[in-house]
Scaffold this motif. Structure first.
Motif, PDB file in Angstrom:
ATOM      1  N   ASP A  35     -50.340-109.873  -4.073  1.00 19.29           N
ATOM      2  CA  ASP A  35     -50.331-108.751  -3.130  1.00 19.29           C
ATOM      3  C   ASP A  35     -49.772-107.536  -3.849  1.00 19.29           C
ATOM      4  OD1 ASP A  35     -47.437-108.591  -2.942  1.00 19.29           O
ATOM      5  OD2 ASP A  35     -47.533-110.399  -1.713  1.00 19.29           O
ATOM      6  N   ASN A  36     -49.797-106.399  -3.167  1.00 18.50           N
ATOM      7  CA  ASN A  36     -49.344-105.155  -3.796  1.00 18.50           C
ATOM      8  C   ASN A  36     -48.089-104.605  -3.132  1.00 18.50           C
ATOM      9  OD1 ASN A  36     -50.511-104.381  -1.407  1.00 18.50           O
ATOM     10  ND2 ASN A  36     -51.690-102.669  -2.271  1.00 18.50           N
ATOM     11  N   ASN A  37     -47.231-105.489  -2.669  1.00 19.51           N
ATOM     12  CA  ASN A  37     -45.978-105.072  -2.047  1.00 19.51           C
ATOM     13  C   ASN A  37     -44.921-104.830  -3.119  1.00 19.51           C
ATOM     14  OD1 ASN A  37     -47.077-105.349   0.559  1.00 19.51           O
ATOM     15  ND2 ASN A  37     -46.645-107.555   0.551  1.00 19.51           N
ATOM     16  N   ASN A  38     -45.023-103.697  -3.787  1.00 15.82           N
ATOM     17  CA  ASN A  38     -44.090-103.349  -4.850  1.00 15.82           C
ATOM     18  C   ASN A  38     -44.002-101.838  -4.975  1.00 15.82           C
ATOM     19  OD1 ASN A  38     -46.357-102.510  -6.670  1.00 15.82           O
ATOM     20  ND2 ASN A  38     -46.822-104.706  -6.577  1.00 15.82           N
ATOM     21  N   GLY A  97     -47.353-100.126  -5.637  1.00 12.46           N
ATOM     22  CA  GLY A  97     -48.494-100.436  -4.786  1.00 12.46           C
ATOM     23  C   GLY A  97     -49.656-101.023  -5.559  1.00 12.46           C
TER      24      GLY A  97
END
Length: 479
Positions: A206-209, A212
């Motif tokens: 996922d891109n939860n950082n 993004g």
């Protein structure tokens, strides 16, 4: 690990498939040329990485393209100079959403039975033997990372280890805590992963950082959560994992690479006047007691025989210089596809030019401002000053005068000139091809020769001298 050990490991291990990430724009390069096509040591950064893949005996290479995709793909497909049996494929990443997203684009090309090695197209100097160690660390079934101790690790992903010393995660700099930022072991961007595991872990990204993006490094965390071992092979050679993001970094990497080439040559016995002032942009092979002066450039395939001396400021490409020859300063030799050979004991230069197809025999002398193209000169022949030999066959002991040329081109076709053994050609002569100057003949200075001559003949082809006494030069009209 020696070459035999490397080859035996590759045979015993799962098939190696290489993924090369080459989709980035390289904004800081400030160039219309895709970053991975900028040259280091005379060839594109990406070509260095393809050569490394060939050394790994890769089964398949997948190049991930994005910015300038068509140009990058054409440059890969047209690459020459290495023998590789791998299957070359391309996968486009559009848009670019991170490293994990990039590798996801390659998955349709990867078989489940392979070991995937992930490289970057802008990291050109990773040594094959280092990657063999990484592959060996996988034991054919684990994920292995290439790591580096970096005294100043700012900007790099940190290797987080547990109390038992085992790798637990890679944390990107922007997402790291202050404690994690103090870690000096960094991830190089290079890993080897079993394909079947890589596919499963990439599906969980996922891109939860902070950026993004889909981080490839997150798959380490997934492996740990599954209880799958993650091993690291650590090196202390930063040059092997150095990337290029700006012209400054490219220049720094070029000088570091060239200095290593210089040290390698000196370890083989080559005498370099200054190891900081040599550029090797291809393969330079030297026998014993070779000496090279400052600011010389070697391109393509160059071989220097025993005792060869190269003067300052020379450029040599695709040529063979035999034992004892001397190349004087400011000489330019470029064999291109036809090659150039310089015979044993020959003297060339200064300020000479040898073009494709120039082949000089033993003890030949080519002097200042002499150009030779597609011509052979037999042993002992001399052209010492200000001359041109194109499409010519020159016999033994010929003396070719200053200012003389072979007129080999009629405006449509090239023709050959034959100058047989022991001929003396005077200064400022024009030999209009096709023509043969017979053995032992002499051509008087200033002659234009359009017909072949008999052996031993003196040939003079010029207008009769006329002297007019008391000649008055024209006077300038003053207005």
């Amino acid at each position: 690990m020696n070459t035999k050990q490397q080859a035996s490991y590759v045979v015993a291990a799962p098939a190696v498939d290489v993924v090369i990430m080459a989709a980035g724009k390289g904004t800081r390069m400030k160039s219309v040329l895709p970053k991975v096509l900028h040259a280091l040591a005379g060839k594109p950064l990406l070509h260095h990485v393809l050569d490394t893949a060939a050394e790994l005996l890769a089964r398949k290479v997948v190049v991930i393209t994005g910015h300038g995709a068509a140009e990058v793909e054409t440059a890969c497909a047209n690459k020459t100079g290495f023998a590789a049996d791998f299957d070359l494929q391309f996968a486009r990443q559009e848009p670019q959403l991170g490293t994990g997203h990039a590798v996801q684009q390659a998955l349709p090309h990867l078989a489940d039975d392979g070991m995937v090695v992930i490289l970057s197209g802008d990291v050109p100097l990773t040594m094959p033997h280092t990657l063999y160690h990484v592959l060996k660390a996988t034991d054919g079934q684990h994920m292995a990372l290439l790591t580096l101790e970096q005294p100043n690790p700012a900007g790099y992903g940190r290797i987080v280890r547990g109390a038992d010393g085992q790798v637990q995660a890679i944390v990107e700099h922007k997402d790291a805590t202050e404690e994690q930022r103090a870690i000096t072991e960094i991830y190089s961007g290079i890993m080897a992963v079993p394909a079947v595991d890589l596919k499963r872990w990439l599906a969980q990204l996922d891109n939860n950082n902070a950026q993004g993006e889909y981080y490839l490094t997150d798959i380490v965390r997934f492996a740990v959560q599954e209880g799958a071992p993650v091993v690291a092979y650590k090196i202390d050679d930063a040059l092997q994992v150095a990337g290029v993001n700006s012209p400054v970094q490219l220049a720094e990497l070029e000088r570091a690479y060239q200095l290593r080439q210089a040290h390698r040559l000196m370890e083989q016995g080559v005498r370099l006047a200054d190891p900081a002032r040599i550029d090797v942009r291809g393969d330079l092979l030297c026998e014993r007691d070779v000496s090279i002066d400052v600011n010389c450039v070697f391109e393509g395939q160059v071989t220097l025989g025993q005792g060869v001396r190269i003067g300052a400021h020379c450029v040599l490409a695709n040529c063979v210089i035999h034992d004892g020859a001397v190349i004087h300063p400011f000489t330019h030799i470029d064999g291109e596809k036809l090659g150039v050979t310089v015979g044993a004991g020959a003297l060339v230069g200064p300020f000479a030019r040898l073009r494709p197809g120039a082949h000089l025999g033993q003890e030949v002398h080519i002097g200042n401002f002499v150009e030779v193209k597609n011509s052979s000169l037999a042993a002992g022949a001399k052209a010492n000053h200000l001359a041109y030999l194109g499409d010519a066959t020159v016999g033994e002991r010929v003396n070719y005068g200053a200012g003389s040329i072979t007129a080999n081109y009629d405006g449509a076709n090239k023709h050959r000139t034959v100058i047989e053994a022991d001929v003396h050609v005077g200064s400022n002569c024009v030999l209009v091809a096709p023509v043969t100057i017979g053995t032992g003949g002499t051509v008087g200075g200033g002659s234009t020769v359009t017909k072949s001559t008999e052996p031993g003949a003196l040939t003079v082809a010029r207008a009769k001298q006329l002297s007019i006494p008391n000649w008055q030069r024209p006077q300038k009209v003053r207005k």
